[in-house]
Design a protein around this motif. Sequence first.
Motif, PDB file in Angstrom:
ATOM      1  N   PHE A   1       5.572  30.286   9.049  1.00  0.00           N
ATOM      2  CA  PHE A   1       4.537  30.940   9.746  1.00  0.00           C
ATOM      3  C   PHE A   1       4.673  32.645   9.648  1.00  0.00           C
ATOM      4  N   LEU A   2       5.897  33.072   9.834  1.00  0.00           N
ATOM      5  CA  LEU A   2       6.129  34.380   9.697  1.00  0.00           C
ATOM      6  C   LEU A   2       5.948  34.774   8.131  1.00  0.00           C
TER       7      LEU A   2
ATOM      8  N   THR B   1      15.833  37.562   8.716  1.00  0.00           N
ATOM      9  CA  THR B   1      16.564  37.917  10.007  1.00  0.00           C
ATOM     10  C   THR B   1      16.214  36.368  10.827  1.00  0.00           C
ATOM     11  N   ALA B   2      15.177  35.945  10.975  1.00  0.00           N
ATOM     12  CA  ALA B   2      14.877  34.889  11.926  1.00  0.00           C
ATOM     13  C   ALA B   2      15.633  33.647  11.149  1.00  0.00           C
TER      14      ALA B   2
ATOM     15  N   ASP C   1       3.703  41.741   0.831  1.00  0.00           N
ATOM     16  CA  ASP C   1       4.268  42.542   1.506  1.00  0.00           C
ATOM     17  C   ASP C   1       5.689  42.145   1.768  1.00  0.00           C
TER      18      ASP C   1
ATOM     19  N   ARG D   1       0.591  37.252   4.011  1.00  0.00           N
ATOM     20  CA  ARG D   1      -0.629  36.683   3.405  1.00  0.00           C
ATOM     21  C   ARG D   1       0.145  36.060   2.173  1.00  0.00           C
TER      22      ARG D   1
ATOM     23  N   LEU E   1      11.687  40.032   7.790  1.00  0.00           N
ATOM     24  CA  LEU E   1      11.573  39.468   9.119  1.00  0.00           C
ATOM     25  C   LEU E   1      12.318  37.799   9.006  1.00  0.00           C
TER      26      LEU E   1
ATOM     27  N   MET F   1       2.284  35.389   7.268  1.00  0.00           N
ATOM     28  CA  MET F   1       1.714  36.251   7.955  1.00  0.00           C
ATOM     29  C   MET F   1       1.643  37.497   7.078  1.00  0.00           C
TER      30      MET F   1
ATOM     31  N   LEU G   1      11.211  23.155  14.278  1.00  0.00           N
ATOM     32  CA  LEU G   1      10.279  24.154  15.022  1.00  0.00           C
ATOM     33  C   LEU G   1      10.639  25.435  14.343  1.00  0.00           C
TER      34      LEU G   1
ATOM     35  N   ALA H   1      22.457  30.433  13.164  1.00  0.00           N
ATOM     36  CA  ALA H   1      23.677  30.756  14.172  1.00  0.00           C
ATOM     37  C   ALA H   1      23.025  29.703  15.512  1.00  0.00           C
TER      38      ALA H   1
ATOM     39  N   VAL I   1       8.255  28.179  12.216  1.00  0.00           N
ATOM     40  CA  VAL I   1       8.117  29.462  12.513  1.00  0.00           C
ATOM     41  C   VAL I   1       8.623  30.231  11.509  1.00  0.00           C
TER      42      VAL I   1
ATOM     43  N   LEU J   1       7.824  43.181   4.164  1.00  0.00           N
ATOM     44  CA  LEU J   1       8.096  43.127   5.609  1.00  0.00           C
ATOM     45  C   LEU J   1       8.550  41.814   6.034  1.00  0.00           C
ATOM     46  N   PRO J   2       7.401  40.831   5.794  1.00  0.00           N
ATOM     47  CA  PRO J   2       7.619  39.575   6.595  1.00  0.00           C
ATOM     48  C   PRO J   2       8.704  38.884   5.924  1.00  0.00           C
TER      49      PRO J   2
ATOM     50  N   ILE K   1      19.477  34.235  12.500  1.00  0.00           N
ATOM     51  CA  ILE K   1      19.599  33.836  13.921  1.00  0.00           C
ATOM     52  C   ILE K   1      19.361  32.464  14.096  1.00  0.00           C
TER      53      ILE K   1
END
Lengths: 109, 500
Positions: free
Chosen positions: A42-43, A75-76, A66, A48, A72, A46, A35, A82, A39, A68-69, A79
């Motif tokens: 998917f992030l 970071t995801a 881009d 593109r 992100l 986003m 999962l 962990a 995710v 920024l994703p 996390i």
Amino acid sequence: MEALLALIIGLLTAAGVYLLLRARTFPVVLGLSLLSYAVNLFLFAMGRLRIGRPPIITANAQGYADPLPQALVLTAIVIGFAMTAFVIMLALKARAELGNDHVDGTHEP
Amino acid sequence: MNHLVIAPLLLPLLAGILLLLFRGIDLRWRRGFALAGVLGQLVLALVLTSAVADGGILVHSLGNWPAPFGICLVADRLTAWMLVTTAVLALFALAYACLGTDRAGRHFHVLFQLELFGLSGAFLTGDLFNLFVFFEVLLIASYSLLLHGGGRRRIRAALHYVVINLAGSALFLIAAGLLYGLLGTLNLADLAMKVAAASPDRLPLVRAAGLLLFGVFALKAALVPLSLWLPGAYANTSAPVAALFAIMTKVGAYAVLRLSTLIFGGPLIVDWLLPLALLTLAVGIVGAMGSDRLRAQVAYLVLASVGTLLIAVGLGSAAGIGAGLYYLPHSTFAAAALFLLADQIAAQRGDLADRLEPGPVMGRHWVLGVLFFLCAISIAGLPPLSGFIGKFLILRAALDHPSAPWVLGVVLVGGLLALMALARSGSLLFYRATEGATAADTSTPTGAALGLVGGLLALGVAMTLGAGPLSDYTSASAQQLLQPVDYVLAVLGPHGEARP
């Protein structure tokens, strides 16, 4: 390419949800991992899908990806890493304390 | 830029790190340091409250990056209110833990400070992804706190709690990613503007993302049908942790409130919220009546209080939200007091622990009984304690709502049934105790532990005495929440609305 990625994300999510609903802790941990892969993809998507574009705008660049994703998703991932480690340790401890690997800790064949 | 805004974040983080570094020193010093940290947190929260009480919204841009490009922290009346509630609750929970619970496992004080760090961050952040990060911080601290002390039941409850929250985190990321993909921003104020200006062909996806976020926050707030994790987790952990967790469901409620007022105004979320909140209250009460253990009963009463709080939010009016905000600290303190008291009662009953069966006469049963009685009338919402005023304000706000009969019926009948459930427990525990038989090797409850329960109840009395100014503050907070323009202007600056 978009359709392929969407298919992969969908497949990962479906497999993840299926495993998450199993009664043993090991498939549940695998399901959570799948999962989180879905995710993360998917992030990432986003921002593109662009191939061979720099993440920084320069004067002579034809376009840009881009960034920024990507930040992100990093970071995801950290996390999620962990959390997976934690849930594996918890599942092992539950196996040791409860005597079996059922998510409810009940004895059944 | 105001540096006061980031102080409630830095203090618990630094305190936690220092406690981790100096974990070898004597426990008394660590306890003192942790208590001083929480006391400092309370002072900071009060200073912040006085700074925002006039209606100003303070913004701190991390690294001085202008919003919406950088991450910002935002403090308004609601944030300050939540921070004060958290700090007061944490002070009592930590003081109780210092009476011995913190010896049951390692790193209790570190985890406690990190939990506070996550809670403060979730209340302060003005960025959706940052909210996710702080949720993860407070969750991972809560996983470890939940497990503190170990034991079979605790591990089983923790496994369920961890797995469902990880699934919730995955949904949170999908919703945040969807909003970024559609609108190109994660700043809450910027999102508010972009959602309002979203083109019609994107609106269905934006609404889907909004409802997905609502689902995630409903899971954290334990809104039915996403509430099944709560009773097991709260009933099986150690008492001070359960007391601290009384604020955890309120984080979800806070996020729902922030989301439904700032970004997804209008009927999108509120239409779902009211019926589900009514159902949550009903399920909580039925669970409380059917519990066979005192702590499970209190956990179900926490569920019922979440229902009541979200009913107030679901009314959607300033009066409703204001009433809910007054009810929020009351229900948190009352539930925490009951959790701590249940621990003291369980300690007096030997092997019976907190099972609702007639048992031996408890040490200091007079004091325990009076405290139990006060806790019961406090959480059921009878005068003269603050629960009555909170419920009264909610019911008064519900009068002009179309579904007023439902709200009045469920809240009033729920209050009565909660009282009956607690009366049954009280009579089983205190009146039907067997004279002469005492549980082996138990010591009488210490004055300090009972004093802390009494202190939490005294907060209810203080909230009643100060009901005028406090409810003025909460209704001012509600007014501020229903004026999201102020929030957007404070974060994005006067030219924010002109930015493409």
